[in-house]
Each structure stands twice: as structure tokens, then as C-alpha cells.
Design a protein around this motif. Structure first.
Motif, PDB file in Angstrom:
ATOM      1  N   TYR A 177       0.921  -1.099   0.131  1.00 29.88           N
ATOM      2  CA  TYR A 177      -0.094  -0.053   0.011  1.00 29.88           C
ATOM      3  C   TYR A 177       0.934   1.007   0.123  1.00 29.88           C
ATOM      4  O   TYR A 177       1.971   1.280   0.763  1.00 29.88           O
TER       5      TYR A 177
ATOM      6  N   ASN B   4      -7.855   0.656   0.345  1.00 29.70           N
ATOM      7  CA  ASN B   4      -8.148   0.065   1.835  1.00 29.70           C
ATOM      8  C   ASN B   4      -9.562   0.397   2.296  1.00 29.70           C
ATOM      9  O   ASN B   4     -10.257   1.367   1.488  1.00 29.70           O
ATOM     10  N   ASP B   5      -9.867   0.241   3.045  1.00 29.06           N
ATOM     11  CA  ASP B   5     -11.679   0.457   3.761  1.00 29.06           C
ATOM     12  C   ASP B   5     -11.797   1.920   3.644  1.00 29.06           C
ATOM     13  O   ASP B   5     -12.814   2.465   3.213  1.00 29.06           O
ATOM     14  N   ASP B   6     -11.069   2.715   4.150  1.00 29.92           N
ATOM     15  CA  ASP B   6     -11.191   4.109   4.268  1.00 29.92           C
ATOM     16  C   ASP B   6     -10.577   5.043   3.119  1.00 29.92           C
ATOM     17  O   ASP B   6     -10.496   6.031   3.282  1.00 29.92           O
ATOM     18  N   ARG B   7      -9.953   4.298   2.030  1.00 23.43           N
ATOM     19  CA  ARG B   7      -9.556   4.715   0.869  1.00 23.43           C
ATOM     20  C   ARG B   7      -8.410   5.763   1.457  1.00 23.43           C
ATOM     21  O   ARG B   7      -8.055   6.703   0.538  1.00 23.43           O
ATOM     22  N   SER B   8      -7.536   5.616   2.564  1.00 24.43           N
ATOM     23  CA  SER B   8      -6.418   6.058   2.694  1.00 24.43           C
ATOM     24  C   SER B   8      -5.073   5.816   2.134  1.00 24.43           C
ATOM     25  O   SER B   8      -4.207   6.285   2.063  1.00 24.43           O
ATOM     26  N   LYS B   9      -5.333   4.427   1.682  1.00 30.73           N
ATOM     27  CA  LYS B   9      -4.400   3.784   1.047  1.00 30.73           C
ATOM     28  C   LYS B   9      -4.690   3.068  -0.216  1.00 30.73           C
ATOM     29  O   LYS B   9      -5.939   2.731  -0.523  1.00 30.73           O
TER      30      LYS B   9
ATOM     31  N   GLU C 148      -9.995   7.975  -8.065  1.00 30.63           N
ATOM     32  CA  GLU C 148     -11.179   7.021  -7.927  1.00 30.63           C
ATOM     33  C   GLU C 148     -11.728   6.714  -9.099  1.00 30.63           C
ATOM     34  O   GLU C 148     -11.914   5.240  -9.361  1.00 30.63           O
TER      35      GLU C 148
ATOM     36  N   ASP D  42       0.502   5.489   0.782  1.00 29.61           N
ATOM     37  CA  ASP D  42      -0.358   6.807   1.155  1.00 29.61           C
ATOM     38  C   ASP D  42      -1.010   7.442  -0.023  1.00 29.61           C
ATOM     39  O   ASP D  42      -0.398   7.948  -0.824  1.00 29.61           O
TER      40      ASP D  42
END
Length: 198
Positions: free
Chosen positions: A49, A86-91, A72, A51
Motif C-alpha cells: 500500500y 483499503n477500507d477508508d480509501r487512505s491507502k 477514484e 498513502d
């Protein structure tokens, strides 16, 4: 005609010019997340991943233009589903195809009885002598269908499709993994399990 040759990714200059800006960005992101994060001065974590904010900022520092909305769209519209958040779209990471050692948490599964590998005819002699080796990547990539394998082969020259007896390989103890974007992966395929598909 010049080629951009990075981590054995060959992109012809005229092909790059004919791509949309978004496609060019996707190719660049693939280079970063699969092969050379240092190109823009970032590091991937152990699971591959990056950032998201750092990726966006450092890509923009190269003179390209990207934001979260564009990123996106690239992830959503990529026909091969190369990337995932990842789940919160931070990675963000590439789902497979790495030449750098990361753990993308692949699922080990029993493969279908047969899978297919696309290559070029010029590699057949080496394959007959050495089997199918992963080259600079972490795994050999296999397709569920002949058409996909043929498209992969065309990227490397005159295409040829190899039919792999993956069911027999699995019975004999070889491990297979399925990536997030449904590419089958294996570390090595001996030629005894290979049939040249005509």
C-alpha cells in the motif's frame, strides 16, 4: 521510435501519445505501485500500500495533474481492476504484477483444471527448456480463458497461448493464488504441464 523501459515495462512513445491523460496516469501509477515507488520518492508498506495523499501529491510534483476524484475514476474504470483501496480509501495498492517484494495477501486456492498463459513464439524454446518462470515478477500470471491469454501474448510479439494442466499441478503439490482482480498466480510451471494451444 523511443521506448520507455522501466522494470521491463515497454510502452511505445506513439502509444503513450494516443492514450488519454487518464490512461497515461494509470500506466504511471502501475509503474509506481508495482515496480518503482522511488520514481516519485514514496515507499510502499509491507502489504504494497501507498498513502493516497502522498501518492497524489508526489505525482502532481512531477508536472502531472491528479486528485482524489481522478484517482477514484482510474481505480473504478480500469478494465483489469489493477488497483484497490483499503477500507477508508487512505491507502491504495496494485492487486498483482509486482516486481518488488510485497505481501498483497493472496488467497491460496485450488485452481480450475486448466488455465492459460499468453506469451510470444520467440520465448517457446526457453519455455521448453526451463518451464514458465516468473522473470522479474513475483509470480507467473495465468488466465481463465484463451482470449485473455492471447491478448497478453500480443504485447510481447507474435502471440501463442499455452494450456496449463493446473489441476494436475495442484494434485502434485504446486500452490496457486487468486489475486483480488481474478488473476491466477503460481511461482513456476514446469514444461511437463504445458501444452501449446493451437
Amino acid at each position: 521510435m523511443k521506448c520507455i523501459n522501466s522494470a521491463k515495462i515497454l510502452v511505445k512513445e506513439d502509444e503513450v501519445k494516443s492514450m488519454s491523460k487518464k490512461d497515461n496516469l494509470s500506466v504511471f501509477i502501475s509503474l509506481i505501485l508495482r515496480h518503482k515507488p522511488e520514481t516519485i520518492g514514496i515507499k510502499l508498506d509491507n502489504y504494497g500500500y501507498a498513502d493516497v495523499n502522498e501518492l497524489i501529491g508526489n505525482i502532481n510534483s512531477t508536472g502531472r495533474n491528479i486528485n482524489m476524484e481522478i484517482l477514484e475514476q482510474i481505480v473504478k474504470e480500469d478494465d483489469k481492476q489493477r488497483y484497490s483501496f483499503n477500507d477508508d480509501r487512505s491507502k491504495i495498492r496494485a492487486n498483482q504484477g509486482h516486481s518488488i517484494n510485497v505481501d498483497v495477501e493472496l488467497k491460496e486456492l485450488e485452481p480450475p483444471k486448466y488455465l492459460y498463459h499468453g506469451t510470444a513464439t520467440r520465448f517457446l524454446d526457453n519455455i521448453k527448456n526451463e518451464g514458465i518462470i516468473k522473470q522479474n515478477r513475483l509470480y507467473v500470471h495465468l488466465s481463465n480463458d484463451i482470449d485473455t491469454a492471447a491478448k497478453v501474448g500480443k504485447r510481447h510479439g507474435v502471440p501463442v497461448v499455452l494450456k496449463i494442466n493446473t489441476g494436475k499441478m495442484y494434485e502434485n503439490g504446486y500452490k496457486f493464488y487468486l489475486s483480488e482482480n481474478n488473476i491466477w498466480l503460481c511461482e513456476y510451471i514446469p514444461f511437463e504441464y504445458v501444452e501449446i494451444f493451437e
